[in-house]
Design an enzyme around this catalytic site. Structure first.
Site, PDB file in Angstrom:
ATOM      1  N   GLY A 153       0.839  -1.195   0.000  1.00 18.61           N
ATOM      2  CA  GLY A 153       0.000   0.000   0.000  1.00 18.61           C
ATOM      3  C   GLY A 153       0.870   1.239   0.000  1.00 18.61           C
ATOM      4  N   HIS A 189      -4.446   1.187   7.590  1.00 20.63           N
ATOM      5  CA  HIS A 189      -3.109   1.795   7.720  1.00 20.63           C
ATOM      6  C   HIS A 189      -2.973   2.980   6.746  1.00 20.63           C
ATOM      7  CE1 HIS A 189       1.490   1.274   7.939  1.00 20.63           C
ATOM      8  NE2 HIS A 189       1.345   2.032   6.870  1.00 20.63           N
ATOM      9  N   GLU A 190      -3.474   2.806   5.516  1.00 24.64           N
ATOM     10  CA  GLU A 190      -3.350   3.876   4.510  1.00 24.64           C
ATOM     11  C   GLU A 190      -4.268   5.059   4.822  1.00 24.64           C
ATOM     12  OE1 GLU A 190      -0.844   3.506   2.950  1.00 24.64           O
ATOM     13  OE2 GLU A 190      -0.615   1.332   2.934  1.00 24.64           O
ATOM     14  N   CYS A 208       6.008  -0.045   7.602  1.00 27.42           N
ATOM     15  CA  CYS A 208       5.630   1.136   6.820  1.00 27.42           C
ATOM     16  C   CYS A 208       6.824   1.553   5.975  1.00 27.42           C
ATOM     17  CB  CYS A 208       5.231   2.282   7.757  1.00 27.42           C
ATOM     18  SG  CYS A 208       4.693   3.770   6.883  1.00 27.42           S
ATOM     19  N   LEU A 209       6.565   1.895   4.731  1.00 33.74           N
ATOM     20  CA  LEU A 209       7.651   2.304   3.827  1.00 33.74           C
ATOM     21  C   LEU A 209       8.288   3.621   4.288  1.00 33.74           C
ATOM     22  CD1 LEU A 209       6.009   1.346   0.403  1.00 33.74           C
ATOM     23  CD2 LEU A 209       7.879   0.147   1.568  1.00 33.74           C
ATOM     24  N   GLN A 267       2.843  10.119   1.661  1.00 32.47           N
ATOM     25  CA  GLN A 267       4.165   9.471   1.702  1.00 32.47           C
ATOM     26  C   GLN A 267       5.054   9.889   0.533  1.00 32.47           C
ATOM     27  OE1 GLN A 267       2.347   5.358   2.420  1.00 32.47           O
ATOM     28  NE2 GLN A 267       4.270   5.218   3.530  1.00 32.47           N
ATOM     29  N   HIS A 295      -2.716   7.246   7.251  1.00 30.44           N
ATOM     30  CA  HIS A 295      -1.749   8.181   6.649  1.00 30.44           C
ATOM     31  C   HIS A 295      -2.460   9.453   6.174  1.00 30.44           C
ATOM     32  CE1 HIS A 295       2.166   6.238   6.511  1.00 30.44           C
ATOM     33  NE2 HIS A 295       1.681   5.128   5.982  1.00 30.44           N
TER      34      HIS A 295
HETATM   35  O1  GNR Z   1       4.081  -2.526   2.533  1.00 29.80           O
HETATM   36  C1  GNR Z   1       3.460  -2.398   3.588  1.00 29.80           C
HETATM   37  N1  GNR Z   1       3.193  -3.494   4.342  1.00 29.80           N
HETATM   38  C2  GNR Z   1       2.319  -3.490   5.419  1.00 29.80           C
HETATM   39  C3  GNR Z   1       2.331  -4.577   6.270  1.00 29.80           C
HETATM   40  C4  GNR Z   1       1.475  -4.640   7.343  1.00 29.80           C
HETATM   41  C5  GNR Z   1       0.603  -3.619   7.571  1.00 29.80           C
HETATM   42  C6  GNR Z   1       0.577  -2.507   6.736  1.00 29.80           C
HETATM   43  C7  GNR Z   1       1.429  -2.448   5.674  1.00 29.80           C
HETATM   44  S1  GNR Z   1       1.392  -1.084   4.619  1.00 29.80           S
HETATM   45  C8  GNR Z   1       3.058  -1.053   4.061  1.00 29.80           C
HETATM   46  C9  GNR Z   1       3.272   0.023   3.017  1.00 29.80           C
HETATM   47  C10 GNR Z   1       3.027   1.377   3.642  1.00 29.80           C
HETATM   48  O2  GNR Z   1       3.788   1.922   4.380  1.00 29.80           O
HETATM   49  N2  GNR Z   1       1.909   1.943   3.349  1.00 29.80           N
HETATM   50  O3  GNR Z   1       1.592   3.130   3.891  1.00 29.80           O
HETATM   51 NI    NI Z   2       2.691   3.235   5.795  1.00 29.31          NI
END
Ligand code: GNR
Ligand code: NI
Length: 173
Positions: free
Chosen positions: A46, A137-138, A95-96, A51, A141
């Site tokens: 995601g 999670h997104e 999270c990236l 980001q 953000h």
């Molecule tokens: O790549 C991602 N893996 C992930 C693993 C577990 C819960 C959420 C994520 S999202 C993350 C990519 C990211 O930072 N998206 O905002």
């Molecule tokens: Ni993230």
């Protein structure tokens, strides 16, 4: 198509609430495609517009994880959780924008989300499993919230310090 640089925490742009998108323009469709390319390359499941430094309510995701299965690239504009289960599930999140740091986070196990797609059509879908974790999670953000905000302050502070160091090292390299 182009791969965009991903902001690393701490960054003020990752703490701000993103603005709703008006009409879905060609420019926004291009941004969604660039975000998908950036996400696949990372690799991640995601990515939210803040980001990559754009404070608009847009996220992309593809949580298909079976080897050889057809990909499902999704772009969600103005996504909203319209229902969440009382049932909670725990997932080890990453999270990236916070590279190489992982922690268990509790979230509603299932959610119903409404959004506008790349053609400007209203969509609604029920998400479970990894898709549910990822979309929440997104959307966080888009509200300026990171998964480490769910951790105890000491753990969060330790991770933030590591990221400050990582950014300093990267800036010197
Ligand atoms: O790549 C991602 N893996 C992930 C693993 C577990 C819960 C959420 C994520 S999202 C993350 C990519 C990211 O930072 N998206 O905002
Ligand atoms: Ni993230």
């Amino acid at each position: 198509m182009s791969v965009l640089p991903i902001l690393i925490h701490p960054d003020p742009r990752l703490k701000k609430a993103a603005e709703p998108v008006g009409e879905v323009t060609d420019e926004l469709r291009q941004l969604a495609d660039d975000m998908l390319e950036t996400m696949y390359k990372a690799p991640g499941i995601g990515l939210a517009a803040p980001q990559v430094g754009v404070l608009s309510r847009l996220l992309v995701m593809d949580c298909v994880k079976e080897e050889g299965a057809a990909p499902r690239p999704m772009a969600l504009f103005n996504p909203e959780v319209v229902w969440a289960s009382d049932d909670v599930s725990t997932y080890e999140e990453g999270c990236l924008s916070i590279p190489d740091q992982y922690a268990d986070v509790d979230r509603p196990a299932e959610v119903r989300v409404r959004w506008v797609d790349r053609d400007g059509a209203e969509c609604e879908e029920h998400f479970t499993g990894l898709w549910s974790t990822c979309v929440q999670h997104e959307i966080d953000h888009l509200d300026g919230k990171l998964f480490i905000d769910y951790l105890k302050p000491l753990r969060r502070q330790m991770i933030t310090r590591k990221m400050v160091k990582l950014k300093r090292e990267r800036a010197r390299a």
